[in-house]
Design an enzyme around this catalytic site. Structure first.
Site, PDB file in Angstrom:
ATOM      1  N   ASP A  17       0.859  -1.184   0.000  1.00 41.29           N
ATOM      2  CA  ASP A  17       0.000   0.000   0.000  1.00 41.29           C
ATOM      3  C   ASP A  17       0.894   1.232   0.000  1.00 41.29           C
ATOM      4  O   ASP A  17       1.632   1.474   0.963  1.00 41.29           O
ATOM      5  CB  ASP A  17      -0.900  -0.022   1.242  1.00 41.29           C
ATOM      6  CG  ASP A  17      -2.041   0.978   1.151  1.00 41.29           C
ATOM      7  OD1 ASP A  17      -2.143   1.668   0.124  1.00 41.29           O
ATOM      8  OD2 ASP A  17      -2.831   1.056   2.110  1.00 41.29           O
ATOM      9  N   ASP A 111      -2.635   2.506  -6.180  1.00 47.44           N
ATOM     10  CA  ASP A 111      -1.679   2.573  -5.079  1.00 47.44           C
ATOM     11  C   ASP A 111      -1.631   1.344  -4.183  1.00 47.44           C
ATOM     12  O   ASP A 111      -0.965   1.368  -3.133  1.00 47.44           O
ATOM     13  CB  ASP A 111      -1.953   3.816  -4.229  1.00 47.44           C
ATOM     14  CG  ASP A 111      -3.338   3.818  -3.601  1.00 47.44           C
ATOM     15  OD1 ASP A 111      -4.186   3.005  -4.019  1.00 47.44           O
ATOM     16  OD2 ASP A 111      -3.567   4.634  -2.692  1.00 47.44           O
ATOM     17  N   GLU A 112      -2.296   0.262  -4.537  1.00 44.32           N
ATOM     18  CA  GLU A 112      -2.202  -0.935  -3.696  1.00 44.32           C
ATOM     19  C   GLU A 112      -2.422  -2.195  -4.514  1.00 44.32           C
ATOM     20  O   GLU A 112      -3.073  -2.184  -5.556  1.00 44.32           O
ATOM     21  CB  GLU A 112      -3.185  -0.878  -2.524  1.00 44.32           C
ATOM     22  CG  GLU A 112      -4.641  -0.833  -2.911  1.00 44.32           C
ATOM     23  CD  GLU A 112      -5.572  -0.897  -1.701  1.00 44.32           C
ATOM     24  OE1 GLU A 112      -5.282  -1.641  -0.745  1.00 44.32           O
ATOM     25  OE2 GLU A 112      -6.600  -0.211  -1.733  1.00 44.32           O
TER      26      GLU A 112
END
Length: 365
Positions: A17, A111-112
């Protein structure tokens, strides 16, 4: 006596993350923003926060918060309009680093992502070592930081990645699962929002340990299939595999108006959004059969209406015509005003597949 088969070895799952990703990209690219509270959002009465730096979060600023509220909470914040071209470029760099270690990468957003490193291709001795190597290379190549959770399954890895944020690493080993979960508030279980947490607490269920004490039948009777999911999560059970390259399930576009509008005034916005959605859907390589109209009233009530067709919409105009017509399925008073409208496509199938003819309308909310 024949030997018993050995139980399957636990998976080795990492959840990566990125830390305050959009805001961190802005601070990286503009040195004057470093150390300052940065809010990624368009200014305006109807704008919402896309991301907030950790300096801004100290003032209570959070993603999806109205930008005006963020400005009240942190008057000294620097507002930066989002630049998704740069965010996607950074995301591609990070994804390439992950793929060096395993082909089993399941992106959740820019983003993850989840990674299955049970059989990592780099030969590192443990999942922890893989996570450390990924985080180090992300920092080296992108000048950004990432937090990581390492665990036997996706559910636990996601909790773990949030444990030592920002720029942290947390590991939950198989033998630690029960001890780790028992004292956690039930609100830490993904899917347990404030409403569900209140319902559970009314039953005397405040921690995962309390939840584990409840019988499966009891939870199912009260909460249906989600009750069964709660039963499994309380025991640290999550058998979902990491699934790379998942096919697109839905595509949508939406817009928040500068001022609330009546239903009959929404057609121009619906047609414009249908064009955007149609263009985006062409990249999926599959065919969508369900059109979705989303509305949010001035009182923040959300409604969706959908129609499944065969043959499916064949053009942006056909999509727009269906979405416009779906307004007729909205039974709210004529003087209702709307602050947001969205147009979506779902029910994606391979082009060669057929769908039984008919239509499906979402029940009124």
């Amino acid at each position: 006596m024949p030997s018993q088969p050995l139980p399957p070895s636990p998976r080795k799952i990492i959840h990566i993350d990125m830390d305050a990703f959009y805001a961190s990209v802005e601070q990286r690219d503009d040195p004057s923003l470093r150390g300052r509270p940065v809010v990624v959002a368009w200014r305006g009465a109807r704008s919402v926060v896309c991301a907030a730096s950790y300096e801004a979060r100290k003032f209570g600023v959070r993603s999806a918060m109205p930008a005006l509220r963020a400005e009240r909470l942190c008057p000294q914040a620097v507002f930066v309009p989002p630049d998704f071209v740069r965010y996607k470029a950074a995301s591609r760099q990070v994804r390439a680093i992950m793929l060096e270690h395993t082909e089993l990468v399941e992106p959740l957003s820019l983003d993850e992502a989840y990674l299955d490193v049970t059989a990592a291709r780099t030969g590192l001795p443990s999942a922890t070592a893989v996570a450390e190597a990924i985080r180090a290379k992300i920092r080296e190549e992108t000048s950004l930081t990432a937090s990581a959770g390492v665990a036997p399954n996706k559910f636990l890895a996601k909790i773990a990645s949030d444990w030592n944020k920002p720029d942290g690493l947390f590991v939950i080993r198989p033998q630690q699962v029960e001890r780790f979960l028992t004292p956690l508030p039930v609100g830490r279980i993904p899917g347990v929002g404030k409403v569900m947490q209140t319902k559970l607490e009314a039953l005397g269920i405040a921690t995962v340990g309390d939840l584990r004490a409840r019988a499966l039948e009891d939870l199912q009777q009260r909460f249906g299939s989600f009750g069964a999911a709660l039963y499994r999560r309380a025991r640290g059970i999550d058998e979902r595999p990491v699934e790379p390259d998942q096919p697109v399930q839905s595509v949508s576009s939406e817009d928040t108006f500068a001022e609330d509008l009546p239903l009959e005034a929404l057609e121009p916005a619906i047609r414009e959004l249908a064009e955007k959605t149609w263009t985006a859907s062409r990249k999926a390589g599959r065919v969508a059969h369900t059109v979705v109209l989303k509305l949010k009233t001035a009182q923040f009530r959300i409604l969706t209406r959908s129609l499944t067709t065969d043959p499916p919409p064949s053009s942006a105009q056909a999509l727009a015509d269906i979405a416009v017509a779906l307004r007729e399925r909205v039974a709210l008073p004529a003087d209702t005003r709307y602050r947001l409208v969205g147009v979506g496509l779902s029910g994606f199938r391979e082009a060669k597949e057929t769908v039984p003819q008919g239509d499906l309308f979402a029940p009124p909310l």
